[in-house]
Design a protein around this motif. Structure first.
Motif, PDB file in Angstrom:
ATOM      1  N   GLU A  65       0.845  -1.204   0.000  1.00 27.17           N
ATOM      2  CA  GLU A  65       0.000   0.000   0.000  1.00 27.17           C
ATOM      3  C   GLU A  65       0.875   1.247   0.000  1.00 27.17           C
ATOM      4  OE1 GLU A  65      -3.370  -0.182  -0.098  1.00 27.17           O
ATOM      5  OE2 GLU A  65      -3.237  -2.358  -0.093  1.00 27.17           O
ATOM      6  N   SER A  66       0.311   2.380  -0.352  1.00 24.27           N
ATOM      7  CA  SER A  66       1.095   3.619  -0.366  1.00 24.27           C
ATOM      8  C   SER A  66       1.258   4.213   1.027  1.00 24.27           C
ATOM      9  CB  SER A  66       0.449   4.637  -1.309  1.00 24.27           C
ATOM     10  OG  SER A  66      -0.877   4.908  -0.883  1.00 24.27           O
ATOM     11  N   THR A  67       0.422   3.807   1.993  1.00 24.08           N
ATOM     12  CA  THR A  67       0.530   4.306   3.361  1.00 24.08           C
ATOM     13  C   THR A  67       1.610   3.535   4.113  1.00 24.08           C
ATOM     14  OG1 THR A  67      -1.838   4.780   3.357  1.00 24.08           O
ATOM     15  CG2 THR A  67      -0.744   4.693   5.508  1.00 24.08           C
ATOM     16  N   PRO A  68       2.630   4.225   4.651  1.00 25.08           N
ATOM     17  CA  PRO A  68       3.669   3.533   5.411  1.00 25.08           C
ATOM     18  C   PRO A  68       3.092   2.864   6.669  1.00 25.08           C
ATOM     19  CG  PRO A  68       4.339   5.774   4.877  1.00 25.08           C
ATOM     20  CD  PRO A  68       2.885   5.658   4.542  1.00 25.08           C
ATOM     21  N   VAL A  69       3.690   1.753   7.061  1.00 26.33           N
ATOM     22  CA  VAL A  69       3.293   1.036   8.271  1.00 26.33           C
ATOM     23  C   VAL A  69       4.309   1.363   9.359  1.00 26.33           C
ATOM     24  CG1 VAL A  69       2.918  -1.239   9.311  1.00 26.33           C
ATOM     25  CG2 VAL A  69       2.252  -0.825   6.932  1.00 26.33           C
ATOM     26  N   SER A  70       3.842   1.994  10.424  1.00 27.26           N
ATOM     27  CA  SER A  70       4.712   2.351  11.544  1.00 27.26           C
ATOM     28  C   SER A  70       4.679   1.277  12.613  1.00 27.26           C
ATOM     29  CB  SER A  70       4.274   3.679  12.158  1.00 27.26           C
ATOM     30  OG  SER A  70       4.394   4.706  11.212  1.00 27.26           O
ATOM     31  N   GLN A  71       5.753   1.187  13.358  1.00 26.35           N
ATOM     32  CA  GLN A  71       5.845   0.279  14.503  1.00 26.35           C
ATOM     33  C   GLN A  71       5.589  -1.184  14.121  1.00 26.35           C
ATOM     34  OE1 GLN A  71       6.637   1.265  17.844  1.00 26.35           O
ATOM     35  NE2 GLN A  71       7.290   3.056  16.699  1.00 26.35           N
ATOM     36  N   LEU A  72       6.094  -1.602  12.965  1.00 27.37           N
ATOM     37  CA  LEU A  72       5.961  -2.993  12.550  1.00 27.37           C
ATOM     38  C   LEU A  72       6.595  -3.879  13.619  1.00 27.37           C
ATOM     39  CD1 LEU A  72       5.284  -5.023  10.185  1.00 27.37           C
ATOM     40  CD2 LEU A  72       7.707  -4.824   9.598  1.00 27.37           C
ATOM     41  N   LYS A  73       5.856  -4.890  14.089  1.00 30.52           N
ATOM     42  CA  LYS A  73       6.394  -5.848  15.059  1.00 30.52           C
ATOM     43  C   LYS A  73       6.554  -7.180  14.363  1.00 30.52           C
ATOM     44  CE  LYS A  73       5.242  -4.130  19.457  1.00 30.52           C
ATOM     45  NZ  LYS A  73       5.006  -4.299  20.803  1.00 30.52           N
ATOM     46  N   VAL A  74       7.737  -7.730  14.495  1.00 22.84           N
ATOM     47  CA  VAL A  74       8.068  -9.006  13.888  1.00 22.84           C
ATOM     48  C   VAL A  74       8.443  -9.959  15.017  1.00 22.84           C
ATOM     49  CG1 VAL A  74       9.672 -10.204  12.346  1.00 22.84           C
ATOM     50  CG2 VAL A  74       8.897  -7.882  11.800  1.00 22.84           C
ATOM     51  N   LYS A  75       7.787 -11.121  15.048  1.00 25.46           N
ATOM     52  CA  LYS A  75       8.067 -12.107  16.087  1.00 25.46           C
ATOM     53  C   LYS A  75       8.453 -13.424  15.439  1.00 25.46           C
ATOM     54  CE  LYS A  75       4.627 -10.297  19.266  1.00 25.46           C
ATOM     55  NZ  LYS A  75       3.395 -10.595  19.989  1.00 25.46           N
ATOM     56  N   GLY A  76       9.432 -14.075  16.044  1.00 25.13           N
ATOM     57  CA  GLY A  76       9.833 -15.394  15.582  1.00 25.13           C
ATOM     58  C   GLY A  76      10.047 -16.311  16.770  1.00 25.13           C
ATOM     59  N   PRO A  77       9.449 -17.486  16.741  1.00 28.83           N
ATOM     60  CA  PRO A  77       9.653 -18.431  17.839  1.00 28.83           C
ATOM     61  C   PRO A  77      10.967 -19.189  17.693  1.00 28.83           C
ATOM     62  CG  PRO A  77       8.212 -19.398  16.219  1.00 28.83           C
ATOM     63  CD  PRO A  77       8.498 -17.984  15.749  1.00 28.83           C
ATOM     64  N   VAL A  78      11.460 -19.672  18.794  1.00 26.99           N
ATOM     65  CA  VAL A  78      12.568 -20.615  18.802  1.00 26.99           C
ATOM     66  C   VAL A  78      11.888 -21.976  18.942  1.00 26.99           C
ATOM     67  CG1 VAL A  78      14.636 -21.395  19.998  1.00 26.99           C
ATOM     68  CG2 VAL A  78      14.131 -18.935  19.855  1.00 26.99           C
ATOM     69  N   PRO A  79      11.806 -22.743  17.858  1.00 27.64           N
ATOM     70  CA  PRO A  79      11.027 -23.983  17.885  1.00 27.64           C
ATOM     71  C   PRO A  79      11.534 -24.993  18.917  1.00 27.64           C
ATOM     72  CG  PRO A  79      11.560 -23.370  15.632  1.00 27.64           C
ATOM     73  CD  PRO A  79      12.364 -22.484  16.527  1.00 27.64           C
ATOM     74  N   ALA A  80      10.622 -25.801  19.402  1.00 28.78           N
ATOM     75  CA  ALA A  80      10.988 -26.892  20.303  1.00 28.78           C
ATOM     76  C   ALA A  80      12.052 -27.739  19.628  1.00 28.78           C
ATOM     77  CB  ALA A  80       9.766 -27.746  20.632  1.00 28.78           C
ATOM     78  N   GLY A  81      13.010 -28.194  20.396  1.00 28.96           N
ATOM     79  CA  GLY A  81      14.084 -29.011  19.836  1.00 28.96           C
ATOM     80  C   GLY A  81      15.226 -28.199  19.270  1.00 28.96           C
ATOM     81  N   THR A  82      15.170 -26.855  19.444  1.00 29.34           N
ATOM     82  CA  THR A  82      16.252 -25.985  18.998  1.00 29.34           C
ATOM     83  C   THR A  82      16.629 -25.024  20.122  1.00 29.34           C
ATOM     84  OG1 THR A  82      14.891 -24.181  18.111  1.00 29.34           O
ATOM     85  CG2 THR A  82      15.362 -26.038  16.624  1.00 29.34           C
ATOM     86  N   ARG A  83      17.755 -24.359  19.927  1.00 31.14           N
ATOM     87  CA  ARG A  83      18.231 -23.351  20.874  1.00 31.14           C
ATOM     88  C   ARG A  83      18.621 -22.105  20.093  1.00 31.14           C
ATOM     89  NH1 ARG A  83      21.332 -28.062  23.031  1.00 31.14           N
ATOM     90  NH2 ARG A  83      20.153 -28.727  24.841  1.00 31.14           N
ATOM     91  N   TYR A  84      18.236 -20.943  20.616  1.00 37.29           N
ATOM     92  CA  TYR A  84      18.628 -19.682  20.001  1.00 37.29           C
ATOM     93  C   TYR A  84      20.151 -19.557  20.044  1.00 37.29           C
ATOM     94  CZ  TYR A  84      19.456 -14.703  19.411  1.00 37.29           C
ATOM     95  OH  TYR A  84      19.935 -13.495  18.972  1.00 37.29           O
ATOM     96  N   VAL A  85      20.736 -19.097  18.936  1.00 35.13           N
ATOM     97  CA  VAL A  85      22.176 -18.861  18.864  1.00 35.13           C
ATOM     98  C   VAL A  85      22.430 -17.421  19.297  1.00 35.13           C
ATOM     99  CG1 VAL A  85      24.190 -18.730  17.340  1.00 35.13           C
ATOM    100  CG2 VAL A  85      22.490 -20.562  17.019  1.00 35.13           C
ATOM    101  N   ALA A  86      23.170 -17.252  20.388  1.00 32.91           N
ATOM    102  CA  ALA A  86      23.422 -15.932  20.959  1.00 32.91           C
ATOM    103  C   ALA A  86      23.948 -14.947  19.919  1.00 32.91           C
ATOM    104  CB  ALA A  86      24.419 -16.049  22.111  1.00 32.91           C
ATOM    105  N   ASP A  87      23.461 -13.721  19.991  1.00 35.10           N
ATOM    106  CA  ASP A  87      23.902 -12.606  19.140  1.00 35.10           C
ATOM    107  C   ASP A  87      23.672 -12.826  17.649  1.00 35.10           C
ATOM    108  OD1 ASP A  87      24.846 -11.222  21.451  1.00 35.10           O
ATOM    109  OD2 ASP A  87      26.708 -12.374  21.355  1.00 35.10           O
ATOM    110  N   SER A  88      22.718 -13.668  17.287  1.00 36.73           N
ATOM    111  CA  SER A  88      22.494 -13.947  15.867  1.00 36.73           C
ATOM    112  C   SER A  88      21.360 -13.127  15.256  1.00 36.73           C
ATOM    113  CB  SER A  88      22.201 -15.437  15.657  1.00 36.73           C
ATOM    114  OG  SER A  88      20.958 -15.800  16.237  1.00 36.73           O
ATOM    115  N   ALA A  89      20.566 -12.431  16.059  1.00 36.19           N
ATOM    116  CA  ALA A  89      19.429 -11.665  15.533  1.00 36.19           C
ATOM    117  C   ALA A  89      19.928 -10.421  14.801  1.00 36.19           C
ATOM    118  CB  ALA A  89      18.482 -11.284  16.659  1.00 36.19           C
ATOM    119  N   ARG A  90      19.409 -10.210  13.599  1.00 35.54           N
ATOM    120  CA  ARG A  90      19.807  -9.087  12.751  1.00 35.54           C
ATOM    121  C   ARG A  90      18.572  -8.498  12.082  1.00 35.54           C
ATOM    122  NH1 ARG A  90      23.909 -10.004  14.995  1.00 35.54           N
ATOM    123  NH2 ARG A  90      25.839 -10.898  14.239  1.00 35.54           N
TER     124      ARG A  90
END
Length: 164
Positions: A65-90
């Motif tokens: 759309e031509s209207t900008p979206v402010s305050q976009l929130k993006v969420k991602g789960p760390v699935p069961a059976g995995t572990r978040y890798v420290a300092d990897s979020a970009r």
């Protein structure tokens, strides 16, 4: 060796928090991170994974759309059976980064803290215990200017029966 096929279906529910009038399209990739002998990384689609492998999730958002979206929130789960890798979020835009260790109930900037097991004071939550990653975009999502967010997880070894 066990092959896991549970990662991709768990991430399909990742959606932006955007105004109802704007149309935001999202695309998610799950890529296996492959490191060569010289330490250079390449990526391939993660159709199945094995314990110890690292997966990079890339979430791309586009505003049609031509209207900008402010305050976009993006969420991602760390699935069961995995572990978040420290300092990897970009992210390719300025964004506030927060994490959850309790299934998305509470959010904090790293390092996360929780009440100590003995009830006295606080303790730091190790990154491998994070359950979710969340960004709040610091700039609007404008038409024709996609935003990409990524993070990595490592597939855990299966627990052996009788392990506490």
């Amino acid at each position: 060796m066990t092959v896991f096929r549970m990662l991709l279906p768990l991430l399909v529910a990742v959606v932006p928090a955007a105004p109802a009038l704007a149309e935001v399209d999202s695309f998610m990739e799950a890529l296996r991170v492959i490191e060569d002998q010289d330490g250079r990384e390449t990526f391939e689609e993660a159709r199945s994974v094995r314990p110890g492998e690292v997966i990079e999730y890339r979430l791309t958002y586009k505003n049609s759309e031509s209207t900008p979206v402010s305050q976009l929130k993006v969420k991602g789960p760390v699935p069961a059976g995995t572990r978040y890798v420290a300092d990897s979020a970009r992210s390719d835009v300025r964004a506030r980064l927060r994490f959850s260790h309790d299934g998305g109930v509470t959010w904090q900037a790293a390092p996360l803290k929780r009440k100590a097991a003995d009830g006295k004071g606080e303790e730091v939550v190790p990154p491998e215990h994070y359950s979710h990653v969340q960004w709040t975009a610091g700039q609007p999502l404008e038409k024709g200017k996609p935003q990409t967010y990524s993070y990595r997880v490592q597939v855990a070894e299966p627990e052996k029966p009788g392990t506490p």
